[in-house]
Every structure is written in structure tokens, then in C-alpha cells.
Design a protein around this motif. Structure first.
Motif, PDB file in Angstrom:
ATOM      1  N   LEU A  52       0.835  -1.216   0.000  1.00  0.00           N
ATOM      2  CA  LEU A  52       0.000   0.000   0.000  1.00  0.00           C
ATOM      3  C   LEU A  52       0.866   1.260   0.000  1.00  0.00           C
ATOM      4  O   LEU A  52       0.517   2.263  -0.632  1.00  0.00           O
ATOM      5  CB  LEU A  52      -0.930  -0.007   1.219  1.00  0.00           C
ATOM      6  N   THR A  53       1.998   1.211   0.715  1.00  0.00           N
ATOM      7  CA  THR A  53       2.882   2.380   0.723  1.00  0.00           C
ATOM      8  C   THR A  53       3.390   2.669  -0.679  1.00  0.00           C
ATOM      9  O   THR A  53       3.441   3.825  -1.123  1.00  0.00           O
ATOM     10  CB  THR A  53       4.066   2.137   1.662  1.00  0.00           C
ATOM     11  N   ALA A  54       3.790   1.635  -1.399  1.00  0.00           N
ATOM     12  CA  ALA A  54       4.291   1.837  -2.760  1.00  0.00           C
ATOM     13  C   ALA A  54       3.176   2.324  -3.683  1.00  0.00           C
ATOM     14  O   ALA A  54       3.353   3.268  -4.458  1.00  0.00           O
ATOM     15  CB  ALA A  54       4.884   0.530  -3.283  1.00  0.00           C
ATOM     16  N   LYS A  55       2.013   1.688  -3.574  1.00  0.00           N
ATOM     17  CA  LYS A  55       0.900   2.034  -4.465  1.00  0.00           C
ATOM     18  C   LYS A  55       0.448   3.480  -4.265  1.00  0.00           C
ATOM     19  O   LYS A  55       0.420   4.275  -5.209  1.00  0.00           O
ATOM     20  CB  LYS A  55      -0.268   1.077  -4.206  1.00  0.00           C
ATOM     21  N   HIS A  56       0.089   3.824  -3.034  1.00  0.00           N
ATOM     22  CA  HIS A  56      -0.409   5.175  -2.767  1.00  0.00           C
ATOM     23  C   HIS A  56       0.707   6.209  -2.827  1.00  0.00           C
ATOM     24  O   HIS A  56       0.511   7.331  -3.290  1.00  0.00           O
ATOM     25  CB  HIS A  56      -1.076   5.232  -1.387  1.00  0.00           C
ATOM     26  N   GLY A  57       1.885   5.833  -2.318  1.00  0.00           N
ATOM     27  CA  GLY A  57       2.991   6.788  -2.276  1.00  0.00           C
ATOM     28  C   GLY A  57       3.385   7.247  -3.663  1.00  0.00           C
ATOM     29  O   GLY A  57       3.520   8.461  -3.927  1.00  0.00           O
ATOM     30  N   ILE A  58       3.569   6.316  -4.552  1.00  0.00           N
ATOM     31  CA  ILE A  58       3.972   6.680  -5.911  1.00  0.00           C
ATOM     32  C   ILE A  58       2.833   7.397  -6.625  1.00  0.00           C
ATOM     33  O   ILE A  58       3.049   8.362  -7.363  1.00  0.00           O
ATOM     34  CB  ILE A  58       4.415   5.421  -6.675  1.00  0.00           C
ATOM     35  N   GLN A  59       1.609   6.990  -6.376  1.00  0.00           N
ATOM     36  CA  GLN A  59       0.471   7.644  -7.024  1.00  0.00           C
ATOM     37  C   GLN A  59       0.343   9.097  -6.571  1.00  0.00           C
ATOM     38  O   GLN A  59       0.058   9.982  -7.371  1.00  0.00           O
ATOM     39  CB  GLN A  59      -0.816   6.888  -6.697  1.00  0.00           C
ATOM     40  N   LEU A  60       0.570   9.349  -5.293  1.00  0.00           N
ATOM     41  CA  LEU A  60       0.445  10.711  -4.793  1.00  0.00           C
ATOM     42  C   LEU A  60       1.543  11.632  -5.329  1.00  0.00           C
ATOM     43  O   LEU A  60       1.402  12.850  -5.318  1.00  0.00           O
ATOM     44  CB  LEU A  60       0.457  10.708  -3.260  1.00  0.00           C
ATOM     45  N   PHE A  61       2.626  11.058  -5.790  1.00  0.00           N
ATOM     46  CA  PHE A  61       3.666  11.864  -6.419  1.00  0.00           C
ATOM     47  C   PHE A  61       3.368  12.108  -7.897  1.00  0.00           C
ATOM     48  O   PHE A  61       4.104  12.823  -8.569  1.00  0.00           O
ATOM     49  CB  PHE A  61       5.025  11.156  -6.301  1.00  0.00           C
ATOM     50  N   GLY A  62       2.313  11.469  -8.414  1.00  0.00           N
ATOM     51  CA  GLY A  62       2.038  11.598  -9.833  1.00  0.00           C
ATOM     52  C   GLY A  62       3.157  10.963 -10.635  1.00  0.00           C
ATOM     53  O   GLY A  62       3.763   9.980 -10.236  1.00  0.00           O
ATOM     54  N   GLY A  63       3.492  11.541 -11.769  1.00  0.00           N
ATOM     55  CA  GLY A  63       4.539  10.997 -12.625  1.00  0.00           C
ATOM     56  C   GLY A  63       5.908  11.017 -11.976  1.00  0.00           C
ATOM     57  O   GLY A  63       6.777  10.201 -12.301  1.00  0.00           O
ATOM     58  N   LEU A  64       6.118  11.929 -11.010  1.00  0.00           N
ATOM     59  CA  LEU A  64       7.431  12.037 -10.356  1.00  0.00           C
ATOM     60  C   LEU A  64       7.783  10.784  -9.563  1.00  0.00           C
ATOM     61  O   LEU A  64       8.955  10.471  -9.359  1.00  0.00           O
ATOM     62  CB  LEU A  64       7.449  13.257  -9.423  1.00  0.00           C
ATOM     63  N   GLY A  65       6.782  10.071  -9.085  1.00  0.00           N
ATOM     64  CA  GLY A  65       7.035   8.924  -8.216  1.00  0.00           C
ATOM     65  C   GLY A  65       7.800   7.811  -8.880  1.00  0.00           C
ATOM     66  O   GLY A  65       8.435   7.002  -8.206  1.00  0.00           O
ATOM     67  N   TYR A  66       7.774   7.764 -10.186  1.00  0.00           N
ATOM     68  CA  TYR A  66       8.452   6.686 -10.903  1.00  0.00           C
ATOM     69  C   TYR A  66       9.884   7.042 -11.294  1.00  0.00           C
ATOM     70  O   TYR A  66      10.596   6.214 -11.834  1.00  0.00           O
ATOM     71  CB  TYR A  66       7.665   6.343 -12.183  1.00  0.00           C
ATOM     72  N   THR A  67      10.295   8.274 -11.056  1.00  0.00           N
ATOM     73  CA  THR A  67      11.572   8.727 -11.602  1.00  0.00           C
ATOM     74  C   THR A  67      12.741   8.370 -10.694  1.00  0.00           C
ATOM     75  O   THR A  67      12.613   8.237  -9.481  1.00  0.00           O
ATOM     76  CB  THR A  67      11.556  10.250 -11.807  1.00  0.00           C
ATOM     77  N   TRP A  68      13.902   8.238 -11.320  1.00  0.00           N
ATOM     78  CA  TRP A  68      15.137   7.939 -10.597  1.00  0.00           C
ATOM     79  C   TRP A  68      15.507   9.078  -9.646  1.00  0.00           C
ATOM     80  O   TRP A  68      16.080   8.857  -8.578  1.00  0.00           O
ATOM     81  CB  TRP A  68      16.259   7.725 -11.625  1.00  0.00           C
ATOM     82  N   GLU A  69      15.168  10.294 -10.022  1.00  0.00           N
ATOM     83  CA  GLU A  69      15.561  11.465  -9.230  1.00  0.00           C
ATOM     84  C   GLU A  69      14.774  11.570  -7.923  1.00  0.00           C
ATOM     85  O   GLU A  69      15.218  12.240  -6.995  1.00  0.00           O
ATOM     86  CB  GLU A  69      15.340  12.741 -10.056  1.00  0.00           C
ATOM     87  N   ASN A  70      13.629  10.907  -7.836  1.00  0.00           N
ATOM     88  CA  ASN A  70      12.792  11.005  -6.644  1.00  0.00           C
ATOM     89  C   ASN A  70      13.275  10.021  -5.575  1.00  0.00           C
ATOM     90  O   ASN A  70      13.373   8.816  -5.816  1.00  0.00           O
ATOM     91  CB  ASN A  70      11.338  10.694  -7.021  1.00  0.00           C
ATOM     92  N   ASP A  71      13.556  10.520  -4.375  1.00  0.00           N
ATOM     93  CA  ASP A  71      14.108   9.665  -3.314  1.00  0.00           C
ATOM     94  C   ASP A  71      13.144   8.584  -2.846  1.00  0.00           C
ATOM     95  O   ASP A  71      13.584   7.587  -2.247  1.00  0.00           O
ATOM     96  CB  ASP A  71      14.518  10.521  -2.117  1.00  0.00           C
ATOM     97  N   VAL A  72      11.846   8.761  -3.069  1.00  0.00           N
ATOM     98  CA  VAL A  72      10.914   7.765  -2.536  1.00  0.00           C
ATOM     99  C   VAL A  72      11.189   6.377  -3.125  1.00  0.00           C
ATOM    100  O   VAL A  72      10.977   5.354  -2.467  1.00  0.00           O
ATOM    101  CB  VAL A  72       9.454   8.207  -2.811  1.00  0.00           C
ATOM    102  N   GLN A  73      11.733   6.331  -4.341  1.00  0.00           N
ATOM    103  CA  GLN A  73      12.017   5.027  -4.958  1.00  0.00           C
ATOM    104  C   GLN A  73      13.113   4.261  -4.204  1.00  0.00           C
ATOM    105  O   GLN A  73      13.138   3.026  -4.219  1.00  0.00           O
ATOM    106  CB  GLN A  73      12.401   5.212  -6.425  1.00  0.00           C
TER     107      GLN A  73
END
Length: 382
Positions: free
Chosen positions: A318-339
Motif C-alpha cells: 500500500l505504501t508503494a501504491k499510494h505513495g507513488i500515485q500521490l507523487f504523480g509521474g514524479l514517483g516513478y523517476t530515478w531522481e525522486n528519493d521515494v524510490q
């Protein structure tokens, strides 16, 4: 059983958190991901603070803390995406030696850990065997998915001995400690680039009599007990990684504005954030409960680790699903620390059994206990 952390445990939590925040920042983790650092500087920091020996008995050279304190530290290390062999050393190698070694073996092998040595463990009796050879043993077979098997100083391996010592009268178990340079360990690609996972080929490695752990008559039970801490430690690390990812997401939804207001003020976003908060708290509580059950040798220690791992699996999903979704397109990028932290949590899902595996194991345990209770009273469990 007291579920509240003591003042000393809260203090330990704060100390570890502050150190991880200072010495294991996202920049270090990103450098490890990109092959520019191996995390050894942070390992030296952990050794300097005597943390590898945190849960090793004082008689064996450690600090004598319980599984609860160890799990508290591991959650904070998971928060930082710890790139060192701490988890494998303290929750996989150390418990096997503690459960199976003689007093002399514990003092020697665990003393080396307290001095900064590292260890890994292979729970691989199905694929690794040991054959008596004079006063020693010869190991053969291959173990997959050995955490830090490529960089630890020693590997404790659970192997089939085929000596008729098993319950079925056909085969027994043995635990052997072998130097890593005596085997062929090949690091495998991992979902989390900071996590070392190796395939270890023991083909022909010889272990002297002192390398066979002979401190228990019931090796099978000792291995199960050691595995309980391995599963609990991994669960706590996943919780820590999820907590860090969640904090990054919270910062984003508070600072990102749409229609003149923070996106975190929208009801749908609030609901998603609350859902993640709840699964993290649930997983944390179950990891700490499992650690407490192990520390107090509670009868539920055979059930609690599976509950903790299943909850950690739900948590990371759930953290991955909602977390990345709430970042929009940024959540999938290498530059975003959440990954960085989502990858650590998701890699943990694949080790020591998945959520589905542990939920099924917990069910089997409960049913077995119910049947046993019914047998004692003459009732039939349904």
C-alpha cells in the motif's frame, strides 16, 4: 508482556535514528545504488558504536540486549535504507550460532562479530548436504537468495547430514560455519541495488570439527527458533523503509499546491495518507510483538513472526501504491528519493517467504494449536 517501550528503548530509538539521519543520508544510498560507494564507511560507524553485538550475550562479548532492542535499531536502519550487512549478521547469522553453538563456539564466532566481523546464513537443508569426512565435514550443493552471502566473512549453513538423526529416521540436520572464501558466492541482481543477495555454491568446501555447531541435540528446533528472528528482523526493516517513504510523501502533499491549496487538503488524498499510516502502524506493532515474544520466549513466538511478515508485506504494497500515485509521474523517476525506500521494502517481500506464504503459515499454526487444544479436551476443532 508489556507492550510499551521503556524510556531506555525510546532513547535507543532516538540515538539510532539521529545517527542514521546523519551518517546514512539519501545521498549515500544513491551513491551505493550507482556503484560509487559500498557503504563500508557506515558499517565502520555501526561497529564503532558496538551495534553488531547489540543482542549478543555479554558472556559472548556483546551488549546483552534483547530482540526488542535489536528490532528497534533495525527499524531505524531500515528507515535509512541501510546498505551494510547488519541485518544478515545480527538476525540471521548470530541467532544460528547462538542457538546451535557450544559455549566455546559462541565466544569465538560471536566475539568476532562484536569486533566488527560479518556473517550470513543459508537456511538450505533441501539443497545443501554435509558428509562426514574424517574429523570434519564436506559440504555440497547450492543455496540461493543468501543475504550478504557474497560479502560476509562467514556463512552459517543449515545442511542435511543424512545420518539418520531426523524424525523420519532417514536424515538429520547440521549447522556448519564456513569462511566465505572457501565457497563460490555469486551476487545476483536485486530489486534493491543496495541489497546484496547471492547464490552460494558450497561444492566441496571442507569444514573442520570446530566448524560444525554442536551445542544442541535438537538442531531442527534450534533452526526454527533462529529463523523466527530472521523473519522478524526483515519485517522491521521493511516497516522502517515504508515509514521513510511515507514521510517523503507527506512532505510532498503538504508542499505541492493545486487550485491554490496543498493537495494534502483534498479529502481523497487525506484518505490515502491515513490508509498508509494505519498499515505502517499495524506492521510496526506486529514486528515489535514478534520481537517481544522472542525475547520472552513466549509460546506465541512460533506464530508472531509470520503475522509480522504478512503485515509488513501488506504495508509495503500500500505504501508503494499510494505513495507513488500521490507523487504523480514524479514517483516513478530515478531522481525522486521515494524510490530508494520503496525498493528496499519491496525487496523484503521476496525474502524468507512472501505475504501469502506467511499468512498461510499463520493459518496452519492456529489450526494446529486449535486441534491440539481440542484433543486435550476431547472436542473437535472446526
Amino acid at each position: 508482556m508489556d507492550f510499551e517501550l521503556t524510556d531506555e528503548q525510546h532513547a535507543l530509538q532516538e540515538v539510532v535514528h539521529d545517527l542514521v539521519e546523519r551518517d546514512c543520508p539519501a545521498t549515500l544510498l544513491r551513491a551505493v545504488f550507482e556503484g560509487r560507494d559500498d557503504g563500508s564507511s557506515f558499517w565502520k560507524t555501526l561497529v564503532a558504536n558496538d551495534w553488531p553485538g547489540l543482542a549478543v550475550a555479554e558472556a559472548d562479548g556483546g551488549s546483552g540486549a534483547s530482540a526488542v532492542e535489536l528490532i528497534i535499531a533495525i527499524e531505524q536502519l531500515g528507515w535509512g535504507g541501510d546498505p551494510t550487512p547488519f541485518l544478515a549478521t545480527t538476525t540471521q547469522y548470530v541467532p544460528l550460532v547462538q542457538e546451535c553453538g557450544t559455549e566455546a563456539q559462541r565466544q569465538s564466532l560471536l566475539g568476532a562479530i562484536c569486533a566488527g566481523g560479518t556473517g550470513a546464513a543459508a537456511f538450505s537443508a533441501d539443497t545443501v548436504s554435509a558428509t562426514a569426512d574424517g574429523d570434519g565435514w564436506v559440504l555440497s550443493g547450492t543455496a540461493a537468495h543468501v543475504v550478504d552471502g557474497d560479502r560476509a566473512d562467514r556463512i552459517a549453513v543449515v545442511a542435511s547430514t543424512g545420518d539418520g538423526g531426523g524424525d523420519d529416521g532417514q536424515g538429520g540436520l547440521g549447522v556448519f560455519v564456513v569462511p566465505t572464501d572457501a565457497v563460490t558466492a555469486t551476487r545476483q541482481p536485486s530489486f534493491d541495488p543496495a541489497l546484496h543477495v547471492a547464490t552460494v555454491d558450497f561444492g566441496g568446501a571442507r569444514v573442520g570439527a570446530d566448524g560444525a555447531l554442536t551445542g544442541t541435540d535438537d538442531v531442527a528446533a534450534a533452526v526454527v527458533r533462529a529463523g523466527e528472528l530472521a523473519v522478524t528482523g526483515l519485517s522491521a526493516q521493511m516497516v522502517g523503509a515504508c515509514q521513510r517513504a511515507f514521510e517523503i510523501v507527506l512532505e510532498h502533499i503538504k508542499s505541492r499546491h493545486q487550485f491554490g491549496v496543498p493537495i494534502g487538503s483534498f479529502q481523497a488524498v487525506k484518505h490515502m495518507a491515513v490508509d498508509v499510516y494505519v498499515v505502517i502502524e499495524r506492521a510496526r506493532a506486529l514486528a515489535q510483538f514478534a520481537a517481544l515474544a522472542i525475547a520472552e520466549d513466549d509460546e506465541r513466538r512460533n506464530l508472531a513472526p509470520s503475522l509480522a511478515k504478512a503485515a509488513a508485506g501488506d504495508c509495503q504494497r500500500l505504501t508503494a501504491k499510494h505513495g507513488i500515485q500521490l507523487f504523480g509521474g514524479l514517483g516513478y523517476t530515478w531522481e525522486n528519493d521515494v524510490q530508494l525506500y520503496v525498493k528496499r521494502a519491496k525487496a523484503g517481500e521476496l525474502l524468507f517467504g512472501t505475504t501469502k506464504d506467511h499468512r498461510a503459515q499463520a493459518g496452519r499454526t492456529v489450526i494446529a494449536q486449535s486441534l491440539a487444544a481440542a484433543g486435550a479436551t476431547g472436542e473437535v476443532a472446526r
